[in-house]
Enzyme design. Structure first.
Site, PDB file in Angstrom:
ATOM      1  N   ALA A 161      -3.189  -4.023   6.831  1.00 18.25           N
ATOM      2  CA  ALA A 161      -3.481  -2.631   7.176  1.00 18.25           C
ATOM      3  C   ALA A 161      -4.679  -2.627   8.117  1.00 18.25           C
ATOM      4  CB  ALA A 161      -3.802  -1.843   5.922  1.00 18.25           C
ATOM      5  N   GLY A 212      -1.153  -6.246   3.970  1.00 16.70           N
ATOM      6  CA  GLY A 212       0.040  -5.422   4.169  1.00 16.70           C
ATOM      7  C   GLY A 212       1.076  -6.097   5.062  1.00 16.70           C
ATOM      8  N   GLU A 248       2.960  -8.212   2.792  1.00 12.06           N
ATOM      9  CA  GLU A 248       3.731  -7.324   1.909  1.00 12.06           C
ATOM     10  C   GLU A 248       4.953  -6.754   2.630  1.00 12.06           C
ATOM     11  OE1 GLU A 248       0.111  -5.189   0.928  1.00 12.06           O
ATOM     12  OE2 GLU A 248       0.390  -5.655  -1.192  1.00 12.06           O
TER      13      GLU A 248
END
Ligand code: DAK
Length: 258
Positions: free
Chosen positions: A65, A109, A112
């Site tokens: 992120a 992220g 992920e």
């Protein structure tokens, strides 16, 4: 459609999404996540798309992120207007096959999102990790849930608690990636794989994916029952008739996706 943080193209029945924020190693800012959700919705509805590939640059799939954006976040903001929820859902609930082609960093992220895809093909230089703990937070987009399912508790704990990265060879040994290819061959190899998937019967590919994903969410007995029902239901498909007839007649099947 033009996007600022993504490059989007199609090759035959394969949709290719390239994360494109080189100045920030493809950090997942609000605009990028918004655009990613939008293009996936378009590919979901596009009947000419049978498989999607998500990739980044040679240096980074995505470094997580966007920390500069996330820094000022508050609990109530994240709770009330979770900026990422729509995108996580768009990837993890995408019902057609979707492959992550990872070169360079897939962190936080980024790792992920790759894990939300159906499988990961990695370049030799890929590096996976959940370094959020170094920022005073923990993984928040499935890292603590998917990673242990894929690589086991010990390695997931170690990675999430230390924040260390694992290289492509370790990720392959651990079962996180399906295979490793040379950096310069990554896109070609993954597009070839995607094209071969996109050539199959799309409803059957979607049901196969749904059935494998069910294995992660239910008991073995329920999963086996689910698989059996779905398998039986495939005998209502024209593509089952075509696939088996083609085998018997020693020819290539031509699936119509119905
Ligand atoms: N965010 C913003 N900018 C980033 C970035 C990131 N994650 N990663 C790299 N950059 C930027 C750098 O700041 C730098 O920009 P300038 O400062 O030059 O303007 C540029 O990209 C190049 O980076 P470096 O100079 O650092 O490059 P190096 O090759 O030296 O290092 C690195 C590469 C990947 C090791 C390093 O950049 C790095 O450690 N990056 C951060 C990795 C990280 O900590 N990732 C986890 C982010 S937190 C949520 C759920 C989940 C999440 C959030 C919310 N909700 C449910 C609400 C997920 C959180 C995360 O992913």
């Amino acid at each position: 459609m033009a996007f600022e943080t993504l490059q989007v193209s199609t090759e035959g029945r394969v949709g290719l999404i390239t994360l494109n924020r080189p100045e920030a190693l493809n950090a997942l800012c609000a605009q990028l996540t918004e655009e990613l959700a939008q293009v996936l919705a378009d590919f979901q509805d596009n009947e000419n798309i049978g498989c999607v590939v998500v990739t980044g640059s040679k240096k980074a799939f995505a470094a997580g992120a966007d920390i500069k954006e996330l820094q000022a976040g508050t609990y109530v903001d994240l709770y009330m207007h979770d900026p990422f929820a729509k995108t996580w859902e768009a990837v993890s609930r995408f019902s057609k096959p979707i492959i992550a082609a990872v070169s360079g960093y897939a962190l936080g992220g980024g790792c992920e999102i790759a894990m939300m895809c159906d499988f990961i093909i990695a370049a030799e230089n890929a590096k996976f990790g959940q370094p959020e703990i170094n920022l005073g937070v923990m993984p928040g987009a499935g890292g603590t849930q998917r990673l242990p399912r894929f690589i086991g508790k010990a390695k997931a704990m170690e990675l999430c608690l230390t924040g260390r990265m694992m290289d492509a060879a370790e990720a392959e040994r651990a079962g996180l990636v399906s295979r490793i290819v040379p950096v310069d061959d990554l896109i070609e190899e993954v597009m070839k794989t995607a094209a071969s998937i996109a050539d199959k019967s799309l409803p059957v590919a979607m049901m196969t994916k749904e059935s494998i994903n069910t294995a992660y969410e239910t008991t073995l007995a329920q999963g086996i029952r689910f698989e059996r029902r779905v398998f039986q239901s495939q005998f209502t498909l024209e593509d089952q008739k075509e696939g088996m007839a083609a085998f018997v007649e020693k020819r290539t099947p031509h699936f119509k996706n119905r």
